[in-house]
Design an enzyme around this catalytic site. Structure first.
Site, PDB file in Angstrom:
ATOM      1  N   LYS A  89       0.817  -1.215   0.000  1.00 48.95           N
ATOM      2  CA  LYS A  89       0.000   0.000   0.000  1.00 48.95           C
ATOM      3  C   LYS A  89       0.851   1.266   0.000  1.00 48.95           C
ATOM      4  O   LYS A  89       0.369   2.341  -0.358  1.00 48.95           O
ATOM      5  CB  LYS A  89      -0.947   0.018   1.204  1.00 48.95           C
ATOM      6  CG  LYS A  89      -0.325   0.337   2.542  1.00 48.95           C
ATOM      7  CD  LYS A  89      -1.355   0.359   3.651  1.00 48.95           C
ATOM      8  CE  LYS A  89      -0.734   0.718   5.004  1.00 48.95           C
ATOM      9  NZ  LYS A  89      -0.233   2.100   5.039  1.00 48.95           N
ATOM     10  N   ASP A  90       2.124   1.141   0.379  1.00 53.80           N
ATOM     11  CA  ASP A  90       3.005   2.299   0.437  1.00 53.80           C
ATOM     12  C   ASP A  90       3.831   2.490  -0.832  1.00 53.80           C
ATOM     13  O   ASP A  90       4.620   3.422  -0.914  1.00 53.80           O
ATOM     14  CB  ASP A  90       3.953   2.185   1.633  1.00 53.80           C
ATOM     15  CG  ASP A  90       3.214   2.277   2.959  1.00 53.80           C
ATOM     16  OD1 ASP A  90       2.110   2.842   2.977  1.00 53.80           O
ATOM     17  OD2 ASP A  90       3.742   1.767   3.965  1.00 53.80           O
TER      18      ASP A  90
ATOM     19  N   ARG B 131      -7.289   9.578   3.062  1.00 56.28           N
ATOM     20  CA  ARG B 131      -8.359   8.573   2.961  1.00 56.28           C
ATOM     21  C   ARG B 131      -8.987   8.317   4.328  1.00 56.28           C
ATOM     22  O   ARG B 131     -10.221   8.291   4.456  1.00 56.28           O
ATOM     23  CB  ARG B 131      -7.779   7.270   2.386  1.00 56.28           C
ATOM     24  CG  ARG B 131      -8.749   6.088   2.411  1.00 56.28           C
ATOM     25  CD  ARG B 131      -8.025   4.794   2.041  1.00 56.28           C
ATOM     26  NE  ARG B 131      -6.974   4.453   2.986  1.00 56.28           N
ATOM     27  CZ  ARG B 131      -7.166   3.832   4.141  1.00 56.28           C
ATOM     28  NH1 ARG B 131      -8.397   3.489   4.523  1.00 56.28           N
ATOM     29  NH2 ARG B 131      -6.158   3.551   4.939  1.00 56.28           N
ATOM     30  N   ARG B 132      -8.153   8.136   5.342  1.00 58.97           N
ATOM     31  CA  ARG B 132      -8.665   7.901   6.690  1.00 58.97           C
ATOM     32  C   ARG B 132      -9.309   9.160   7.257  1.00 58.97           C
ATOM     33  O   ARG B 132     -10.348   9.086   7.923  1.00 58.97           O
ATOM     34  CB  ARG B 132      -7.537   7.431   7.606  1.00 58.97           C
ATOM     35  CG  ARG B 132      -7.082   6.003   7.333  1.00 58.97           C
ATOM     36  CD  ARG B 132      -5.819   5.660   8.093  1.00 58.97           C
ATOM     37  NE  ARG B 132      -5.449   4.257   7.930  1.00 58.97           N
ATOM     38  CZ  ARG B 132      -4.229   3.780   8.139  1.00 58.97           C
ATOM     39  NH1 ARG B 132      -3.253   4.606   8.514  1.00 58.97           N
ATOM     40  NH2 ARG B 132      -3.970   2.499   7.966  1.00 58.97           N
TER      41      ARG B 132
ATOM     42  N   ARG C 245       3.166  10.537  12.493  1.00 59.28           N
ATOM     43  CA  ARG C 245       4.295   9.854  11.842  1.00 59.28           C
ATOM     44  C   ARG C 245       4.977   8.948  12.849  1.00 59.28           C
ATOM     45  O   ARG C 245       4.749   9.016  14.040  1.00 59.28           O
ATOM     46  CB  ARG C 245       5.310  10.879  11.311  1.00 59.28           C
ATOM     47  CG  ARG C 245       4.875  11.728  10.125  1.00 59.28           C
ATOM     48  CD  ARG C 245       4.892  10.968   8.818  1.00 59.28           C
ATOM     49  NE  ARG C 245       6.095  10.193   8.613  1.00 59.28           N
ATOM     50  CZ  ARG C 245       7.269  10.677   8.180  1.00 59.28           C
ATOM     51  NH1 ARG C 245       7.377  11.975   7.914  1.00 59.28           N
ATOM     52  NH2 ARG C 245       8.311   9.883   8.016  1.00 59.28           N
TER      53      ARG C 245
ATOM     54  N   ARG D  82       3.735   5.476  17.377  1.00 60.43           N
ATOM     55  CA  ARG D  82       2.389   6.037  17.224  1.00 60.43           C
ATOM     56  C   ARG D  82       1.497   5.665  18.416  1.00 60.43           C
ATOM     57  O   ARG D  82       0.743   6.494  18.922  1.00 60.43           O
ATOM     58  CB  ARG D  82       1.763   5.552  15.916  1.00 60.43           C
ATOM     59  CG  ARG D  82       2.519   6.030  14.690  1.00 60.43           C
ATOM     60  CD  ARG D  82       1.849   5.609  13.401  1.00 60.43           C
ATOM     61  NE  ARG D  82       2.700   5.904  12.250  1.00 60.43           N
ATOM     62  CZ  ARG D  82       2.280   5.962  10.999  1.00 60.43           C
ATOM     63  NH1 ARG D  82       1.003   5.728  10.721  1.00 60.43           N
ATOM     64  NH2 ARG D  82       3.115   6.223  10.011  1.00 60.43           N
TER      65      ARG D  82
ATOM     66  N   CYS E  41      -0.479   6.952  -3.517  1.00 58.75           N
ATOM     67  CA  CYS E  41      -0.930   6.366  -2.254  1.00 58.75           C
ATOM     68  C   CYS E  41      -1.289   7.431  -1.236  1.00 58.75           C
ATOM     69  O   CYS E  41      -1.411   7.147  -0.051  1.00 58.75           O
ATOM     70  CB  CYS E  41       0.138   5.422  -1.709  1.00 58.75           C
ATOM     71  SG  CYS E  41       1.812   6.015  -1.881  1.00 58.75           S
TER      72      CYS E  41
END
Length: 357
Positions: free
Chosen positions: A119-120, A166-167, A184, A190, A288
């Site tokens: 996805k990255d 997106r989130r 980040r 996180r 992305c």
């Protein structure tokens, strides 16, 4: 072929290895030990985070099981994205900052394989390189994490940590008064920021949490309590994942012995998902970072492709822009996945109603 609104089932989409997925005409006997009894060495590049190392260990394990006569060595590398954690990725190159140095290393011969979270990966891959294989897909969903005992009503005001547009758009569709702030760092960092009170909640991918053993997704629970934190799996109806979320992408040169080895462990169903979901991003000329969610489900010869696209131009809450989120699902034969991609794009901005073709 059917087109409708909605999404697939909200269960982890875990696939088994494709046992017979061999590259055409490839024979592992052609990769015997070098003269003198020394094993042939293949270098596998990875970032140094715990998640990257865990994912690379999965790749090496699969390769070792298939090619025990080869010495697969892990090579840890640091990227620009790892070294600069103070700025948002969009400020200095986007997700490519996690990939480009690995691609240069493959082309220079410093490593033979690079392992990425699919996805990255940016849409543009350096010439002479390709995503040659994938492993079984982990849970594609996102997880909403907060301190246990806290509750969130639709109209509550609170701070959510996520750098993903997106989130951000989808969580604000669920909680209109939520304030999204940049987040980040690796998974542990996180979570520590959440525990330190910098955020009221954060959103992370279930795949990373499960691969690190932070939560166990095998029980199928929608909510997990651990270490005074609540991990709530978000349904794909409310939070459609990023394209290829939960997929490990294995990058090599476009041909050669190493390419053939990776093809031999490739999961064919997951590779189809990766190809289909990246095709949507390509057709949208998106990378992305854009507020786009894509998820495909394969069930034998049947494929269901879900797409989410947000129209808002900015994530700045103070501008009070109206966020329009469009969702569409198309279904049909797996062999027709390219047509399904086109259909999803044609109908994504139409009124949200079932459409049959």
């Amino acid at each position: 072929m059917r087109v409708e609104n909605g999404h697939g089932k909200n269960k982890p989409n875990i696939r088994k290895f494709a046992e017979n997925d061999m590259a055409d005409g490839f024979n592992s006997d052609g990769l015997d030990c070098e003269s003198g009894g020394q094993k042939k060495t293949v270098k596998v590049g990875t970032r140094g985070s715990k998640l990257a190392l865990a994912q690379t260990e999965l790749v090496i394990k699969a390769l070792n099981e298939r090619f025990p006569q080869i010495d697969f060595q892990m090579v840890t590398m640091s990227t620009r994205g790892d070294r600069d954690t103070s700025r948002a990725l969009l400020e200095f190159g986007g997700k490519a900052v996690f990939v480009e140095e690995f691609e240069e290393a493959i082309l220079k011969g410093d490593i033979d394989i690079a392992v990425h979270s699919a996805k990255d990966m940016p849409m543009e891959i350096m010439g002479g390189l390709t995503i040659s294989g994938t492993l079984p897909r982990a849970c594609p969903q996102d997880v909403f994490i907060y301190k246990s005992g806290r509750s969130f009503d639709r109209n509550d005001s609170f701070v959510v940590g996520t750098s993903s547009l997106r989130r951000q758009y989808q969580i604000r569709d669920m909680y209109p008064n939520a304030e999204c702030k940049n987040l980040r760092g690796n998974v542990g960092t996180r979570i520590q920021k959440l525990e330190d009170g910098e955020y009221d909640a954060i959103i992370l991918a279930a795949a990373g949490l499960e691969r690190l053993g932070i939560i166990d997704g095998s029980s199928g629970c929608l909510e997990v309590q651990k270490d005074k934190l609540t991990f709530r799996y978000l349904s794909t109806e409310s939070m459609l994942p990023a394209a290829c979320q939960g997929i490990i992408a294995i990058e090599t040169r476009t041909s050669g012995e190493v390419y053939d080895m990776v093809r031999a462990i490739n999961d064919t169903e997951v590779y189809t998902q990766l190809t289909c979901e990246r095709a949507v991003l390509s057709r949208l000329n998106a990378g992305c970072h854009e507020p786009i969610g894509v998820y495909s489900e394969l069930h034998g010869d049947h494929v269901k492709l879900s797409l989410m696209k947000a129209d808002a131009a900015s994530s700045d809450k103070e501008k009070d822009e109206e966020i329009q989120i469009h969702r569409k699902t198309v279904e049909g034969n797996t062999a027709e996945w390219e047509q399904l991609v086109e259909l999803s794009l044609i109908h994504i901005s139409e009124p949200t109603r079932p459409l049959y073709i």
